[in-house]
Design an enzyme around this catalytic site. Structure first.
Site, mmCIF file in Angstrom:
data_model
loop_
_atom_site.group_PDB
_atom_site.id
_atom_site.type_symbol
_atom_site.label_atom_id
_atom_site.label_comp_id
_atom_site.label_asym_id
_atom_site.label_seq_id
_atom_site.Cartn_x
_atom_site.Cartn_y
_atom_site.Cartn_z
ATOM 1 N N SER A 149 -7.345 10.184 0.436
ATOM 2 C CA SER A 149 -6.488 10.469 1.580
ATOM 3 C C SER A 149 -7.216 10.124 2.883
ATOM 4 C CB SER A 149 -6.020 11.926 1.542
ATOM 5 O OG SER A 149 -5.051 12.191 2.524
ATOM 6 N N ALA A 150 -7.648 11.106 3.661
ATOM 7 C CA ALA A 150 -8.384 10.817 4.893
ATOM 8 C C ALA A 150 -9.618 9.971 4.615
ATOM 9 C CB ALA A 150 -8.782 12.114 5.584
#
Length: 240
Positions: free
Chosen positions: A127-128
């Protein structure tokens, strides 16, 4: 931070799937990526906002130790720079991308992390953490709850990722779709590929090759072309 065509990276759309433990859906891909040899995973927990770094590290530790890998969290070491410079594998977890980027700039760790990966240390992002591998974080879905000094990210790959990509409108939602947001980005950033990585999807980057893994197709965008649906197992080397 110019992108380089030689890093090894595993970019995961999401850390959890409904009803499954942390990274359970990605464990096979992680094992294949890192191999059976014992390696020490350096965890970067700074995207966490709603849980403490200790809590986040405990969750990630369980996942990697269950695969037989050693584990240390960057926030628990005395010398973060030395930990990065001696890392055998780097895993950057998900959370808020702006918080993650600011923390790494504040710690002066952006260039050291990039240098390690360019020199051969495997990089895993979720994700991030996947956003961080891109040239910038401008295709994240996150709210800018803090202000990093720059949107420039590690530039390990020359394309952008949009994790958690969703198709169409959720029921009752009248705002822009994820696709419309990406098209806005492309309108001002021509020549840049954006991969809409649906939940359950992963990108494995090995030098000049990119392969879509997982059980969901990905949607690839480029200004002036119709979006392309790519199936699991497809080679996406054109992104490089």
């Amino acid at each position: 931070m110019e992108p380089n065509d030689s890093p090894r990276a595993l970019l995961i759309s999401n850390s959890t799937m409904p009803g499954r433990p942390f990274l359970a859906h990605a464990k096979g891909a992680i094992r294949d990526f890192l191999g059976p040899e014992r390696t020490r995973v350096l965890f970067v927990p700074y995207a966490a906002v709603r849980v403490s770094h200790d809590e986040y590290a405990a969750t990630a530790r369980e996942a990697f130790e269950s695969l037989g890998y050693d584990f240390v969290s960057l926030h628990q070491v005395e010398d973060p720079l030395s930990a990065v410079e001696t890392a055998e594998t780097i895993f950057v977890g998900g959370g808020n991308t702006f918080q993650l980027l600011r923390a790494l700039y504040d710690l002066s760790l952006m260039q050291p992390i990039r240098k390690q990966v360019i020199e051969g240390v495997p990089y895993i992002g979720s994700s991030a953490g996947s956003n961080l591998a891109c040239p910038t974080i401008r295709t994240t879905n996150d709210m800018p709850i803090v202000e990093p000094p720059s949107f420039k990210a590690l530039g390990l790959v020359p394309f952008q990722v949009n994790p958690h990509y969703l198709d169409g409108h959720p029921k009752g939602h009248q705002g822009e779709t994820r696709e419309e947001r990406i098209v806005e980005f492309l309108a001002l950033n021509s020549g840049v590929y954006v991969v809409g990585l649906r939940e359950g999807g992963l990108l494995r980057v090995e030098g000049p090759s990119v392969t879509l893994l997982g059980d969901r197709p990905a949607r690839v965008f480029l200004l002036g072309r119709d979006p392309v649906e790519c199936a699991p197992g497809d080679s996406l080397g054109f992104l490089l």
